[in-house]
Design a protein around this motif. Structure first.
Motif, PDB file in Angstrom:
ATOM      1  N   TYR A 222       0.842  -1.204   0.000  1.00 56.47           N
ATOM      2  CA  TYR A 222       0.000   0.000   0.000  1.00 56.47           C
ATOM      3  C   TYR A 222       0.874   1.250   0.000  1.00 56.47           C
ATOM      4  O   TYR A 222       1.982   1.260   0.546  1.00 56.47           O
ATOM      5  CB  TYR A 222      -0.884   0.032   1.252  1.00 56.47           C
ATOM      6  N   ASP A 223       0.335   2.283  -0.626  1.00 58.49           N
ATOM      7  CA  ASP A 223       0.798   3.653  -0.417  1.00 58.49           C
ATOM      8  C   ASP A 223      -0.210   4.301   0.528  1.00 58.49           C
ATOM      9  O   ASP A 223      -1.422   4.236   0.300  1.00 58.49           O
ATOM     10  CB  ASP A 223       0.870   4.406  -1.747  1.00 58.49           C
ATOM     11  N   LEU A 224       0.297   4.889   1.629  1.00 57.47           N
ATOM     12  CA  LEU A 224      -0.602   5.423   2.646  1.00 57.47           C
ATOM     13  C   LEU A 224      -1.539   6.495   2.115  1.00 57.47           C
ATOM     14  O   LEU A 224      -2.545   6.818   2.762  1.00 57.47           O
ATOM     15  CB  LEU A 224       0.216   5.980   3.820  1.00 57.47           C
ATOM     16  N   ARG A 225      -1.259   7.032   0.955  1.00 57.98           N
ATOM     17  CA  ARG A 225      -2.123   8.057   0.385  1.00 57.98           C
ATOM     18  C   ARG A 225      -3.270   7.471  -0.432  1.00 57.98           C
ATOM     19  O   ARG A 225      -4.096   8.210  -0.962  1.00 57.98           O
ATOM     20  CB  ARG A 225      -1.295   8.995  -0.500  1.00 57.98           C
ATOM     21  N   SER A 226      -3.317   6.153  -0.560  1.00 54.82           N
ATOM     22  CA  SER A 226      -4.369   5.503  -1.353  1.00 54.82           C
ATOM     23  C   SER A 226      -4.935   4.325  -0.568  1.00 54.82           C
ATOM     24  O   SER A 226      -4.220   3.648   0.179  1.00 54.82           O
ATOM     25  CB  SER A 226      -3.811   5.025  -2.699  1.00 54.82           C
ATOM     26  N   SER A 227      -6.229   4.086  -0.770  1.00 60.36           N
ATOM     27  CA  SER A 227      -6.889   2.956  -0.108  1.00 60.36           C
ATOM     28  C   SER A 227      -6.827   1.683  -0.933  1.00 60.36           C
ATOM     29  O   SER A 227      -7.253   0.623  -0.462  1.00 60.36           O
ATOM     30  CB  SER A 227      -8.357   3.299   0.174  1.00 60.36           C
ATOM     31  N   ASN A 228      -6.337   1.761  -2.156  1.00 60.54           N
ATOM     32  CA  ASN A 228      -6.202   0.588  -3.018  1.00 60.54           C
ATOM     33  C   ASN A 228      -4.745   0.118  -3.016  1.00 60.54           C
ATOM     34  O   ASN A 228      -3.821   0.939  -3.033  1.00 60.54           O
ATOM     35  CB  ASN A 228      -6.628   0.919  -4.450  1.00 60.54           C
ATOM     36  N   PRO A 229      -4.525  -1.179  -3.022  1.00 57.84           N
ATOM     37  CA  PRO A 229      -3.138  -1.675  -2.990  1.00 57.84           C
ATOM     38  C   PRO A 229      -2.429  -1.438  -4.317  1.00 57.84           C
ATOM     39  O   PRO A 229      -3.037  -1.481  -5.398  1.00 57.84           O
ATOM     40  CB  PRO A 229      -3.309  -3.171  -2.699  1.00 57.84           C
ATOM     41  N   LEU A 230      -1.126  -1.194  -4.235  1.00 54.40           N
ATOM     42  CA  LEU A 230      -0.329  -1.046  -5.449  1.00 54.40           C
ATOM     43  C   LEU A 230      -0.135  -2.382  -6.149  1.00 54.40           C
ATOM     44  O   LEU A 230      -0.123  -2.453  -7.379  1.00 54.40           O
ATOM     45  CB  LEU A 230       1.035  -0.436  -5.104  1.00 54.40           C
ATOM     46  N   ILE A 231       0.039  -3.440  -5.378  1.00 52.46           N
ATOM     47  CA  ILE A 231       0.254  -4.770  -5.947  1.00 52.46           C
ATOM     48  C   ILE A 231      -0.193  -5.804  -4.917  1.00 52.46           C
ATOM     49  O   ILE A 231      -0.105  -5.576  -3.703  1.00 52.46           O
ATOM     50  CB  ILE A 231       1.743  -4.979  -6.338  1.00 52.46           C
ATOM     51  N   VAL A 232      -0.711  -6.917  -5.420  1.00 56.55           N
ATOM     52  CA  VAL A 232      -1.124  -8.042  -4.572  1.00 56.55           C
ATOM     53  C   VAL A 232      -0.336  -9.263  -5.016  1.00 56.55           C
ATOM     54  O   VAL A 232      -0.428  -9.681  -6.177  1.00 56.55           O
ATOM     55  CB  VAL A 232      -2.647  -8.309  -4.683  1.00 56.55           C
ATOM     56  N   LYS A 233       0.449  -9.824  -4.109  1.00 59.96           N
ATOM     57  CA  LYS A 233       1.280 -10.992  -4.401  1.00 59.96           C
ATOM     58  C   LYS A 233       0.740 -12.186  -3.625  1.00 59.96           C
ATOM     59  O   LYS A 233       0.590 -12.128  -2.398  1.00 59.96           O
ATOM     60  CB  LYS A 233       2.735 -10.723  -4.004  1.00 59.96           C
ATOM     61  N   ASP A 234       0.443 -13.271  -4.346  1.00 56.92           N
ATOM     62  CA  ASP A 234      -0.110 -14.482  -3.729  1.00 56.92           C
ATOM     63  C   ASP A 234       0.991 -15.531  -3.612  1.00 56.92           C
ATOM     64  O   ASP A 234       1.697 -15.813  -4.583  1.00 56.92           O
ATOM     65  CB  ASP A 234      -1.265 -15.025  -4.570  1.00 56.92           C
ATOM     66  N   HIS A 235       1.135 -16.128  -2.438  1.00 60.07           N
ATOM     67  CA  HIS A 235       2.121 -17.193  -2.225  1.00 60.07           C
ATOM     68  C   HIS A 235       1.682 -18.534  -2.805  1.00 60.07           C
ATOM     69  O   HIS A 235       2.487 -19.466  -2.883  1.00 60.07           O
ATOM     70  CB  HIS A 235       2.404 -17.357  -0.722  1.00 60.07           C
ATOM     71  N   GLN A 236       0.414 -18.666  -3.134  1.00 62.37           N
ATOM     72  CA  GLN A 236      -0.146 -19.857  -3.785  1.00 62.37           C
ATOM     73  C   GLN A 236      -0.201 -21.085  -2.873  1.00 62.37           C
ATOM     74  O   GLN A 236      -0.444 -22.194  -3.345  1.00 62.37           O
ATOM     75  CB  GLN A 236       0.657 -20.223  -5.056  1.00 62.37           C
ATOM     76  N   TYR A 237       0.040 -20.918  -1.577  1.00 61.22           N
ATOM     77  CA  TYR A 237      -0.025 -22.060  -0.663  1.00 61.22           C
ATOM     78  C   TYR A 237      -1.236 -22.002   0.266  1.00 61.22           C
ATOM     79  O   TYR A 237      -1.567 -23.000   0.909  1.00 61.22           O
ATOM     80  CB  TYR A 237       1.249 -22.138   0.190  1.00 61.22           C
ATOM     81  N   GLY A 238      -1.867 -20.827   0.384  1.00 67.84           N
ATOM     82  CA  GLY A 238      -3.003 -20.700   1.279  1.00 67.84           C
ATOM     83  C   GLY A 238      -2.641 -20.691   2.748  1.00 67.84           C
ATOM     84  O   GLY A 238      -3.515 -20.899   3.600  1.00 67.84           O
ATOM     85  N   LEU A 239      -1.369 -20.470   3.080  1.00 65.01           N
ATOM     86  CA  LEU A 239      -0.915 -20.455   4.471  1.00 65.01           C
ATOM     87  C   LEU A 239      -0.756 -19.017   4.949  1.00 65.01           C
ATOM     88  O   LEU A 239      -0.456 -18.120   4.158  1.00 65.01           O
ATOM     89  CB  LEU A 239       0.420 -21.194   4.591  1.00 65.01           C
ATOM     90  N   PRO A 240      -0.928 -18.765   6.243  1.00 67.28           N
ATOM     91  CA  PRO A 240      -0.786 -17.385   6.751  1.00 67.28           C
ATOM     92  C   PRO A 240       0.635 -16.859   6.558  1.00 67.28           C
ATOM     93  O   PRO A 240       1.616 -17.591   6.714  1.00 67.28           O
ATOM     94  CB  PRO A 240      -1.137 -17.524   8.238  1.00 67.28           C
TER      95      PRO A 240
END
Length: 693
Positions: free
Chosen positions: A261-279
């Motif tokens: 995130y950029d603190l000036r925006s409520s939308n994420p800049l990028i979303v990265k998925d680990h593909q394992y479904g683990l926390p």
């Protein structure tokens, strides 16, 4: 020389050196043998052990590096403890045991003089250089805390909607912050402007201003982490939180996504998925290469924070609990679900720390070698190997250590026994190698039509078919296919005698009915080629082979149909089976069976045949006849009762032993009765003349 000391892996041309995955000693060795082996074995002496005893008894949970870079703090169990390692001395400085397990901890000073521990029993412990300084308790179970340096406040989040504040200057709790969440999992403080952020179980991040103690913003990360192609199993909660500079923030979810995130925006800049479904367990930033180092319990991923492109990744053998990066270097540590804490060195990320600067020179000389040799001084043998070596009598002795489905034994003993069992093994191996070398040199010469030693007739058949295909015009229309003789996949078929075709078997004769006819022509040609080869070896010349007149001659029998040949082969097989059956019958008739006689022991009677015959006759009769027979004998009696039913009384037959015992008792009573004397002549004074009875 040091290649066995490191395990090297490479992904995307990035070399990763595992410094803790070196050679280990067997656990079942005693301490004395371990020390002796370390003195004697050069490979163990040369292995790289950056920090001595860099491990935990069972599991390590958290890792931190002091701001001055001299001390590495590790928390683990069992028993709950914390260990401090001095990098300047490359050894452990001290160890302290705690009353309960550590949830998380933080180093407040530049060295190890001020440490705060959050324990799983709601206690907060403050440690100084000498040990525990003070302990207090928070109202709810804590999960994370952060320290705000300008105000000296500790912010605790946990199983409550409140964020507890403990001021270390005044030594008392301040008014807590009331969030909209039911529980809070993680928190962090931005050291650039002091913004405090907490991650909730509802998948939101709340940002607070410590100066006014007011909430300044809320981010709904759960909604942003869900993409169109992802299945939603539940509401993702926040499991990791980390600030980067004044404006960037990384958020990790319980479903395995990392959001920048950029603190000036409520939308994420990028979303990265680990593909394992683990926390997500941990998030770190590497600013020089613009990388994000995120980890769950299975994998550590390094990826570009602007594009999301993967840089490299690491998958340790055991589950990951925490990841810690040594500042301004390419070294990182991992706390695992195992006693040993892993140390990784990635030269691309940066140089080695100054306390282990020799790693830079060492890694330049190393080549990639991902395979490691373990237990070089011991040989694993199965029970079958022991039987072949004649060492089954050693099972249970100290020379063999049981392990899984076999045993460990000393490699020197194994080689010694192997040499005694087969003393000529080396000579045979040497001769085989020389023969292979000679064959390789012969293959470089000009080759004539030479048949292999195994399956010569099959090779001759393939050669003839190849020549016929070349002569015919069909070869021009068909695709060019490689021959079996020149294909390396079928090379063993003409070298190993185990692949020799058995032409006398029933399957071969039925599947190849024409072989019996064609083989006669090939055998003539094979015999002629062998004669040419023997003449060439005698004269040491290599003349070209000439085709014989036998090749051009064709037999009229080859033009018969395949069905007639199959029928003929079946008739031959039936005749052979008939002949074999007659031979077996003849052998059975010639064999004479002699009767065998058995003697009965002295004093016993043989009456089993008579008893069985009577019993069989009795069983054939009806129930009424058997009842009448029992009534006559007296063993059974039937009476009518007053209510109209039948009453049956029977006597069980006594065995011979019971009858003998009863007769002996009867004879004894009669003898006592004869020998008993009368006492009627005795009179009692008290009884006034009454006789004794």
């Amino acid at each position: 020389e040091e290649e066995g000391s490191m395990q090297v892996s490479s992904l995307n041309e990035v070399k990763i050196y595992s410094l803790s995955a070196g050679r280990s000693l067997p656990e079942w060795l005693s301490d004395r043998k371990k020390r002796a082996l370390q003195k004697r074995d050069v490979d163990i002496q040369r292995r790289i052990e950056l920090i001595q005893d860099f491990d935990m008894p069972t599991v390590s949970t958290n890792l931190k590096v002091s701001r001055d870079g001299q001390y590495i703090m590790a928390a683990g169990t069992y028993k709950p403890r914390v260990r401090c390692f001095d990098t300047y001395q490359l050894s452990m400085k001290f160890e302290r045991c705690l009353d309960s397990e550590v949830v998380t901890f933080d180093i407040l000073s530049d060295d190890y003089s001020k440490i705060v521990f959050l324990l799983c029993d709601r206690y907060v412990e403050f440690h100084s250089q000498h040990g525990r300084y003070y302990r207090t308790r928070i109202p709810k179970f804590g999960r994370d805390f952060s320290y705000h340096y300008p105000s000296c406040d500790l912010y605790f989040v946990g199983a409550s909607s409140e964020v507890y504040r403990l001021n270390l200057e005044q030594g008392r709790y301040l008014n807590s912050l009331q969030t909209d969440a039911s529980e809070n999992h993680v928190c962090d403080v931005n050291y650039a402007h002091g913004l405090f952020a907490t991650g909730t179980t509802e998948g939101k991040v709340e940002c607070w201003d410590p100066r006014t103690r007011n909430r300044v913003g809320v981010l709904d990360c759960a909604l942003s982490s869900i993409t169109a192609d992802k299945e939603v199993d539940g509401l993702p909660s926040i499991s990791a939180l980390k600030f980067d500079g004044a404006l960037n923030m990384a958020v990790g979810t319980s479903t395995g996504q990392v959001l920048i995130y950029d603190l000036r925006s409520s939308n994420p800049l990028i979303v990265k998925d680990h593909q394992y479904g683990l926390p997500i367990k941990s998030i770190q930033f590497h600013n020089s290469l613009d990388l994000v180092i995120s980890s769950d319990s299975r994998i550590i991923k390094l990826w570009n924070k602007d594009t999301g492109k993967i840089f490299t990744s690491m998958e340790p053998e055991h589950d990951i609990n925490d990841v810690c990066i040594y500042p301004n270097s390419g070294m990182l540590f991992t706390a695992n679900e195992a006693p040993k804490m892993n140390i990784y060195y990635i030269p691309v990320l940066g140089p080695a720390p100054k306390w282990c600067s020799f790693l830079d020179n060492l890694t330049e000389e190393l080549e990639e070698n991902p395979e490691t040799t373990v237990y070089d001084d011991y040989k694993f043998v199965t029970r079958k190997d022991l039987e072949n070596l004649g060492l089954t009598h050693l099972i249970g002795s100290p020379l063999l250590r049981a392990y899984m489905h076999g045993f460990f034994m000393d490699i020197r003993l194994y080689h010694k026994v192997k040499m005694m069992v087969n003393p000529f093994a080396y000579e045979e191996y040497r001769k085989e190698k020389i023969r292979q070398k000679i064959e390789e040199t012969r293959a470089q010469r000009v080759q004539l039509k030479k048949l292999p030693k195994v399956n010569k007739e099959l090779a001759l058949k393939l050669i003839e078919e190849g020549e016929e295909n070349l002569q015919s015009g069909k070869k021009k229309k068909q695709k060019k296919t490689p021959s079996i003789l020149t294909d390396d996949r079928f090379k063993v078929m003409f070298e190993n005698p185990d692949f020799q075709v058995d032409e006398k078997s029933e399957e071969f004769r039925l599947l190849n009915p024409l072989v019996s006819k064609i083989s006669e022509k090939r055998k003539k040609k094979l015999k002629m080629l062998e004669q040419q080869e023997s003449l060439r070896e005698e004269e040491e010349e290599e003349p070209e082979g000439k085709p014989s007149d036998a090749e051009s001659s064709e037999s009229s029998d080859d033009e018969k149909s395949w069905v007639e040949e199959v029928r003929k082969q079946r008739r031959l097989l039936r005749q052979e089976e008939k002949v074999k059956r007659q031979e077996r019958l003849k052998e059975d008739r010639q064999t004479v069976l002699k009767p065998q006689f058995f003697e009965i022991k002295a004093g016993e009677e043989f009456r089993s045949f008579k008893e069985t015959a009577q019993r069989q006759k009795l069983m054939k009769k009806t129930l009424g006849d058997r009842l009448q027979l029992e009534e006559k004998v007296g063993a059974l009696s039937v009476h009518d009762t007053t209510v109209g039913s039948k009453q049956v009384t029977f006597k069980l037959k006594k065995s011979e032993q019971q009858q003998k015992q009863q007769e002996a008792e009867h004879c004894h009573h009669q003898e006592r009765r004869r020998l008993r004397r009368s006492a009627s002549h005795l009179r009692s004074k008290r009884g006034r003349g009454r006789p004794f009875h």
